[in-house]
Enzyme design. Structure first.
Site, PDB file in Angstrom:
ATOM      1  N   LYS A  66      -0.327  16.425  -6.359  1.00 57.33           N
ATOM      2  CA  LYS A  66       0.899  15.845  -5.813  1.00 57.33           C
ATOM      3  C   LYS A  66       2.059  16.453  -6.598  1.00 57.33           C
ATOM      4  O   LYS A  66       1.952  16.623  -7.827  1.00 57.33           O
ATOM      5  CB  LYS A  66       0.846  14.321  -5.984  1.00 57.33           C
ATOM      6  CG  LYS A  66       1.977  13.553  -5.321  1.00 57.33           C
ATOM      7  CD  LYS A  66       1.751  12.034  -5.441  1.00 57.33           C
ATOM      8  CE  LYS A  66       2.859  11.229  -4.777  1.00 57.33           C
ATOM      9  NZ  LYS A  66       2.656   9.773  -4.872  1.00 57.33           N
ATOM     10  N   SER A 141       3.375   7.234  -0.496  1.00 58.44           N
ATOM     11  CA  SER A 141       4.125   8.449  -0.671  1.00 58.44           C
ATOM     12  C   SER A 141       3.268   9.700  -0.825  1.00 58.44           C
ATOM     13  O   SER A 141       3.769  10.814  -0.645  1.00 58.44           O
ATOM     14  CB  SER A 141       5.028   8.329  -1.911  1.00 58.44           C
ATOM     15  OG  SER A 141       4.242   8.219  -3.081  1.00 58.44           O
ATOM     16  N   SER A 165       0.684   3.972  -2.693  1.00 57.47           N
ATOM     17  CA  SER A 165       0.852   5.373  -2.307  1.00 57.47           C
ATOM     18  C   SER A 165      -0.402   6.223  -2.279  1.00 57.47           C
ATOM     19  O   SER A 165      -0.364   7.336  -1.756  1.00 57.47           O
ATOM     20  CB  SER A 165       1.850   6.046  -3.231  1.00 57.47           C
ATOM     21  OG  SER A 165       3.138   5.777  -2.785  1.00 57.47           O
TER      22      SER A 165
HETATM   23  N1  GLN Z   1       5.543   2.466  -0.443  1.00 56.30           N
HETATM   24  C1  GLN Z   1       5.816   1.904  -1.714  1.00 56.30           C
HETATM   25  C2  GLN Z   1       7.245   2.145  -2.082  1.00 56.30           C
HETATM   26  O1  GLN Z   1       7.937   2.737  -1.321  1.00 56.30           O
HETATM   27  C3  GLN Z   1       4.878   2.430  -2.749  1.00 56.30           C
HETATM   28  C4  GLN Z   1       5.230   3.778  -3.233  1.00 56.30           C
HETATM   29  C5  GLN Z   1       4.250   4.303  -4.261  1.00 56.30           C
HETATM   30  O2  GLN Z   1       3.180   3.726  -4.460  1.00 56.30           O
HETATM   31  N2  GLN Z   1       4.666   5.350  -4.944  1.00 56.30           N
HETATM   32  O3  GLN Z   1       7.692   1.764  -3.102  1.00 56.30           O
END
Ligand code: GLN
Length: 456
Positions: A66, A141, A165
């Site tokens: 990532k 994400s 995410s």
């Molecule tokens: N979707 C969640 C957020 O927007 C989690 C994001 C993540 O786990 N990095 O905060």
């Protein structure tokens, strides 16, 4: 996992992966490829194999990281404009651990900028497309990480999970995704989002591969003092007998096909001699609100270092230092990053700190206690990952609240610091993957991974 040997060379494995990356270019999975360095490393590994050396448990296995993982000498953008020119001076600990076992990093994959989002549409480099239906989102994400594995470009990828995410994109693309216990793996060298929630883990095609990656990476790291003393390799998987389902998650907010998938799985489990217990967790209804106070508060602090002086992009033509900071941050951050910075500053500001941040911190403790109590009544919990399967590109990106609701069933796990694994379980009528998550108490990573092996 397919490793290199004297007949299948690391060079061949890396070339195949790079070819597939090129073939699937229109999915927008990779932000950058590490072609030259990867091929050089593969040649070195092949030489060592030819000499009869033991190269490690991931000999010649291509993987992708990532793009919030620092990999020395590669661009690490966090899918943002502000870090677009930033080149990593060091390796994240997880990258070191994987490379020490012979794995080869072939490229950096897409994410929502600074991991803020649930669809990878917040990326400065544009969205990644869903592996099964190109008109839909990859989830986020870690969307690039999920799609790279689902399209079989690489054997595994790294991801980070602050509120879902890893698990949500895994379930949107039909692969395995593990969010370990907080502190099981090192966060060193991974761009911080919200430090008390961030947990780094993996996407794979099987639970066996997650087991292997955890035995390599779940170690105490002196460079990250929040890591736990080693427990993974020593721990014994508990035989899962009682499976809890959370009553509050069986609601109209959740897509009927996902609810049906969970029910079907429970019936199967009953037939194989397991006991299903319904668990009441009334405090979980506060989890999303608590998360969207604590997380932006920590985000605002972590993002304050990007000022145009120390890292990456700097806005030119500013009249003085203050406007240089302001212009750099205004031009360098995406809309969603700015929204979180504003919310974070608001909930931490004097006058509102007690009403928001402190209350959220107290509610977080109640959530932790509620999970502890739940695990007195069952060995693991089995729940949906998200309220719906992969949605259409553009459907929610203009509506932050709709996007936050995506995280309804994933964020409480991070607030409690417990491990969760998303496993591909079923399909909707129109062929979209449905994932379920297995949750266990802190340090039960081996138990949930073993249970995932059983469920396949
Ligand atoms: N979707 C969640 C957020 O927007 C989690 C994001 C993540 O786990 N990095 O905060």
């Amino acid at each position: 996992m397919k490793t290199a040997n004297k007949t299948v060379t690391a060079t061949q494995l890396v070339k195949d992966a790079l070819k597939k990356a090129e073939f699937f270019k229109d999915y927008n999975v990779f932000i950058s490829l590490n072609e030259e360095a990867a091929l050089k490393r593969a040649a070195e590994i092949d030489e060592r194999i030819a000499r009869g050396e033991n190269v490690g448990r991931l000999a010649g296995v291509p993987f992708a990281a990532k793009d919030n993982y620092l990999v020395k000498g590669t661009k690490t953008t966090a899918a943002s404009h502000i870090l677009e020119p930033f080149e990593a001076p060091l390796n994240a600990t997880i990258i070191d651990q994987l490379e020490a076992e012979g794995a080869i990093m072939i490229g950096k994959v897409n994410l929502d900028s600074f991991a803020h989002g649930s669809s990878t549409e917040n990326s400065y480099f544009g969205p990644t497309l869903n592996a099964v239906d190109k008109t839909r989102v990859a989830g986020g994400s870690s969307g690039g990480s999920a799609v790279a594995v689902a399209l079989d470009v690489v054997e595994f990828t790294t991801g980070s999970d602050t509120g879902g995410s890893i698990r949500q994109p895994a379930s949107f693309n039909g692969v395995y995704g593990l969010k370990p216990t907080y502190g099981a793996t090192s966060r060193y060298g991974v761009v911080s989002m919200a430090s008390s929630l961030d947990t780094d883990g993996f996407f794979t095609k099987s639970a066996e591969d997650l087991d292997l990656l955890m035995s390599i990476c779940a170690h105490r790291d002196e460079k990250d003092l929040t890591t736990l003393p080693d427990f993974y390799e020593e721990s014994e998987a508990k035989k899962v007998q009682k499976i809890g389902v959370i009553k509050e998650f069986d609601s109209d907010v959740v897509d009927p096909e996902i609810r049906a998938c969970l029910k079907e799985k429970c019936e199967e489990l009953k037939k194989s001699g397991h006991e299903i217990v319904e668990i009441d967790m009334p405090t979980l209804k506060y989890a999303l609100a608590v998360y969207y106070i604590i997380q932006p508060a920590e985000v605002t602090s972590n993002l304050s270092r990007y000022d145009g002086i120390r890292y990456g992009f700097r806005s030119e033509n500013s009249a003085d230092l203050d406007s240089l900071y302001g212009n750099t941050r205004n031009e360098g951050f995406m809309k969603e990053n700015k929204r979180r910075i504003m919310i974070g500053n608001f909930v931490l500001s004097s006058g509102f700190y007690d009403a928001y941040f402190l209350k959220a911190a107290k509610a977080r403790t109640l959530i932790i206690e509620e999970y502890n109590k739940a695990f007195e009544k069952c060995d693991v919990l089995l729940t949906p990952v998200s309220p719906n399967p992969a949605f259409k590109l553009g459907e929610k990106v203009g509506d932050p609240m709709a996007m936050y609701i995506e995280d309804l069933m994933s964020v409480s796990i991070n607030l409690a610091g417990i491990p969760g694994i998303a496993i591909p379980t079923g399909k909707t009528k129109n062929g979209l993957p449905i994932g379920l998550q297995i949750l266990g108490p802190r340090r039960s990573d081996k138990t949930i991974i073993n249970f995932a092996k059983e469920l396949k």
